[in-house]
Design a protein around this motif. Structure first.
Motif, PDB file in Angstrom:
ATOM      1  N   LEU A 140      41.095  38.368  39.955  1.00  0.00           N
ATOM      2  CA  LEU A 140      40.315  39.516  39.464  1.00  0.00           C
ATOM      3  C   LEU A 140      39.381  40.066  40.549  1.00  0.00           C
ATOM      4  O   LEU A 140      39.229  41.290  40.668  1.00  0.00           O
ATOM      5  N   LEU A 141      38.779  39.174  41.327  1.00  0.00           N
ATOM      6  CA  LEU A 141      37.913  39.636  42.419  1.00  0.00           C
ATOM      7  C   LEU A 141      38.713  40.420  43.453  1.00  0.00           C
ATOM      8  O   LEU A 141      38.230  41.423  43.990  1.00  0.00           O
ATOM      9  N   SER A 142      39.925  39.992  43.711  1.00  0.00           N
ATOM     10  CA  SER A 142      40.779  40.676  44.681  1.00  0.00           C
ATOM     11  C   SER A 142      41.245  42.025  44.157  1.00  0.00           C
ATOM     12  O   SER A 142      41.122  43.044  44.835  1.00  0.00           O
ATOM     13  N   ARG A 143      41.797  42.012  42.951  1.00  0.00           N
ATOM     14  CA  ARG A 143      42.440  43.217  42.422  1.00  0.00           C
ATOM     15  C   ARG A 143      41.486  44.245  41.841  1.00  0.00           C
ATOM     16  O   ARG A 143      41.731  45.439  41.944  1.00  0.00           O
ATOM     17  N   PHE A 144      40.407  43.789  41.201  1.00  0.00           N
ATOM     18  CA  PHE A 144      39.540  44.746  40.521  1.00  0.00           C
ATOM     19  C   PHE A 144      38.241  45.037  41.251  1.00  0.00           C
ATOM     20  O   PHE A 144      37.644  46.079  41.045  1.00  0.00           O
ATOM     21  N   GLU A 145      37.802  44.111  42.092  1.00  0.00           N
ATOM     22  CA  GLU A 145      36.598  44.376  42.871  1.00  0.00           C
ATOM     23  C   GLU A 145      36.930  44.682  44.323  1.00  0.00           C
ATOM     24  O   GLU A 145      36.049  45.042  45.095  1.00  0.00           O
ATOM     25  N   GLY A 146      38.195  44.515  44.701  1.00  0.00           N
ATOM     26  CA  GLY A 146      38.635  44.858  46.043  1.00  0.00           C
ATOM     27  C   GLY A 146      38.123  43.946  47.145  1.00  0.00           C
ATOM     28  O   GLY A 146      38.101  44.340  48.312  1.00  0.00           O
ATOM     29  N   LEU A 147      37.727  42.728  46.788  1.00  0.00           N
ATOM     30  CA  LEU A 147      37.219  41.809  47.802  1.00  0.00           C
ATOM     31  C   LEU A 147      38.367  41.226  48.622  1.00  0.00           C
ATOM     32  O   LEU A 147      39.462  41.005  48.107  1.00  0.00           O
ATOM     33  N   ASP A 148      38.110  40.966  49.906  1.00  0.00           N
ATOM     34  CA  ASP A 148      39.122  40.287  50.719  1.00  0.00           C
ATOM     35  C   ASP A 148      38.963  38.777  50.529  1.00  0.00           C
ATOM     36  O   ASP A 148      38.026  38.311  49.875  1.00  0.00           O
ATOM     37  N   TYR A 149      39.891  38.022  51.088  1.00  0.00           N
ATOM     38  CA  TYR A 149      39.907  36.574  50.867  1.00  0.00           C
ATOM     39  C   TYR A 149      38.630  35.897  51.356  1.00  0.00           C
ATOM     40  O   TYR A 149      38.122  34.980  50.709  1.00  0.00           O
TER      41      TYR A 149
END
Length: 166
Positions: free
Chosen positions: A125-134
């Motif tokens: 969810l952090l990757s897909r919806f907040e656009g955070l990188d790894y």
């Protein structure tokens, strides 16, 4: 235990009335209780699994609880989707067929996310919806980047299963 017709008949005769009453009390609705009781026995037929002789009521109650939870989840998702549609101008409102397809897709996504371990779901969810990188996800979750990579692999694999394995 594999299902036998005589066993399911006996389970139905012995416990259907009780299950219907139990559900009616909890749901406050005779018709809905009857529907969930029928769905419970249908689930038994589909899964082809029966409880041990002394665990009939417990097993049926657990199946019925899960069915009610599934119904509530579906209603919650449908309500949220329909609420979001209410804010669209009339010409942009999707057809009933499109609405049904979107709701079914949302239910699949909800089920997929619910089945993921908490860290995997959170990383996804952090990757897909907040656009955070790894690296940002690793910092937020206080884990290593390699852990985030493993989480994302599991999450993407779950997505693939929903999209292509069914």
């Amino acid at each position: 235990m594999p299902i036998e017709t005589s066993s399911i008949d006996m389970l139905y005769r012995d416990h259907h009335g009780w299950l219907q009453g139990w559900l009616r009390k909890r749901l406050g609705d005779h018709e809905r209780g009857a529907d969930v009781a029928q769905d419970t026995f249908l689930r038994l037929l589909i899964t082809r699994r029966l409880p041990a002789i002394d665990e009939g009521r417990t097993y049926l109650a657990q199946i019925a609880r899960n069915l009610v939870i599934d119904q509530w989840r579906r209603q919650r998702i449908e309500r949220a989707y329909l609420d979001s549609l209410a804010h669209l101008p009339e010409p942009q409102t999707p057809s009933l067929e499109t609405r049904a397809m979107v709701i079914e897709t949302l239910l699949q996504i909800d089920s997929m996310l619910d089945a993921m371990p908490a860290r995997v779901r959170e990383a996804f969810l952090l990757s897909r919806f907040e656009g955070l990188d790894y690296a940002q996800i690793a910092e937020r979750l206080q884990v290593s980047v390699s852990s985030v990579q493993k989480y994302m692999l599991r999450a993407i694999s779950a997505c693939y299963q929903v999209l292509y394995a069914e």
